[in-house]
Design an enzyme around this catalytic site. Structure first.
Site, PDB file in Angstrom:
ATOM      1  N   SER A 210     -78.536  93.649  80.103  1.00  0.00           N
ATOM      2  CA  SER A 210     -77.511  92.613  80.375  1.00  0.00           C
ATOM      3  C   SER A 210     -76.404  92.531  79.690  1.00  0.00           C
ATOM      4  CB  SER A 210     -78.306  91.190  80.505  1.00  0.00           C
ATOM      5  OG  SER A 210     -78.419  91.012  79.102  1.00  0.00           O
ATOM      6  N   LYS A 211     -75.592  91.589  80.154  1.00  0.00           N
ATOM      7  CA  LYS A 211     -74.223  91.524  79.417  1.00  0.00           C
ATOM      8  C   LYS A 211     -74.296  91.224  77.806  1.00  0.00           C
ATOM      9  CE  LYS A 211     -70.976  90.550  82.789  1.00  0.00           C
ATOM     10  NZ  LYS A 211     -71.450  89.946  84.249  1.00  0.00           N
ATOM     11  N   ARG A 212     -75.355  90.857  77.802  1.00  0.00           N
ATOM     12  CA  ARG A 212     -75.901  90.630  76.001  1.00  0.00           C
ATOM     13  C   ARG A 212     -75.750  91.807  75.180  1.00  0.00           C
ATOM     14  NH1 ARG A 212     -80.678  89.382  74.336  1.00  0.00           N
ATOM     15  NH2 ARG A 212     -81.553  89.934  76.319  1.00  0.00           N
ATOM     16  N   GLY A 214     -73.870  94.298  76.125  1.00  0.00           N
ATOM     17  CA  GLY A 214     -72.567  94.977  76.111  1.00  0.00           C
ATOM     18  C   GLY A 214     -72.619  95.592  77.382  1.00  0.00           C
TER      19      GLY A 214
END
Ligand code: GLU
Length: 326
Positions: A210-212, A214
């Protein structure tokens, strides 16, 4: 039967790198079998619809050279390829189910009458395993909403059938939807495609990418100076492995060797450090002239644009991404 595969993104934002990853296997599988690769836009969730994302989907596939044979912007005999332009098709098939007593109206929506006895199962190409669900776990699900739009579970099956999709390659988060799909195929007495559910992409902490972690939109990799060839090579190695253990290979080579039996059904680790390493390797294998050309294109408004010839031999051994040049 002709091999026809599709990528069916929902335009709900910038295309995710996971979408490109799935599309790569569609593309390779189609090429391997002299089949067709199709892009279908699944834009029936109007609340999550982001208008620019469709353009970004086209641009992403263009950049990576994953050319589709049929799609909203290229046409084809099975269109339209945008679900919002096919509402009367879904209505017609939903009405047919109601007429045959296989679906029913429920406050303006139409629900599919699921079977409650027995099991639904299929053999998945990934991991070559049989997946079975008790039918009692499946609720009567909505196929057409009161606003006239179909749900994913219905539109996806109707279109896969009408577009003559032979192999459905998608993420394994859709495994739990597949029994519903199979019940719809059965209700219409349609031929069932083969399914290949790809493992989850995970980040460094082994949780879903996920965006977490990167994780970026696919086009951000371009902005950061990753090369198309390196991205494709990297994505190929997520889940799949070259039968001769090669790490660096071209798309043509992947097409030559690809087989779902070499796919690891366990989750695939998205290792950014490996991507950087691969990208650096691709840079080092380029001729100075070729590197100069891509770098110069990359330096859109930079003051050194057009004057980098003497710098190429100095940077070629050191940079991993085009952005490192700056
Ligand atoms: N529209 C679905 C998605 O966004 C398609 C899933 C499938 O391939 O069946 O991933």
């Amino acid at each position: 039967m002709e091999v026809r595969v599709r990528i069916a993104p929902s335009p709900t934002g910038s295309p995710h790198i996971g979408t490109v990853w799935q599309a790569l296997f569609d593309y390779v599988f189609a090429k391997k079998n002299a089949g067709k690769f199709i892009l279908r836009i699944e834009d029936t969730d109007r609340a999550r619809y982001v208008p620019e994302s469709e353009k970004e989907i086209f641009e992403t596939f263009k950049w990576l050279g994953l050319k589709y044979d049929e799609g909203p912007d290229v046409g084809g005999d099975f269109g339209p390829y945008r679900q919002s332009e096919r509402l009367e098709v879904y209505k017609k098939y939903a009405d047919e189910l109601v007429k045959n007593g296989l679906a029913y109206e429920d406050e303006g929506a139409i629900r599919f009458k699921t079977e409650k006895d027995g099991v639904t199962s299929w053999s998945d190409l990934v991991g070559d395993k049989k997946i079975t669900f008790e039918n009692s776990t499946q609720d009567d699900f909505v196929i057409l909403k009161s606003d006239g739009y179909p749900t994913y579970n219905f539109a996806n099956v109707v279109d896969d059938h009408l577009m003559e999709i032979s192999h459905v390659i998608r993420g394994n988060e859709f495994i739990s939807s597949t029994p519903k799909h199979l019940m719809v195929y059965k209700a219409f007495n349609w031929q069932i495609p083969q399914f290949a559910h790809l493992p989850v992409l995970v980040g460094a902490d082994r949780s879903k990418l996920s965006k977490r972690h990167g994780a970026k939109g696919a086009l951000e990799f371009k902005k950061e100076g990753y090369l198309r060839e390196a991205i494709l090579n990297f994505l190929a190695l997520l889940g799949w492995s070259h039968p001769q253990g090669e790490e660096i290979f071209s798309l043509d080579e992947m097409i030559k060797f690809f087989d779902f039996k070499d796919f690891n059904p366990a989750s695939a680790f998205f290792d950014t450090a490996k991507l950087d390493w691969l990208n650096g390797e691709y840079i080092r294998r380029m001729s100075d002239e070729a590197l100069e050309k891509v770098l110069d294109e990359y330096l859109v408004d930079h003051p050194v644009k057009g004057k980098i010839t003497p710098l190429i031999p100095l940077v070629k051994d050191r940079i991993k991404k085009l952005s490192d040049f700056i």
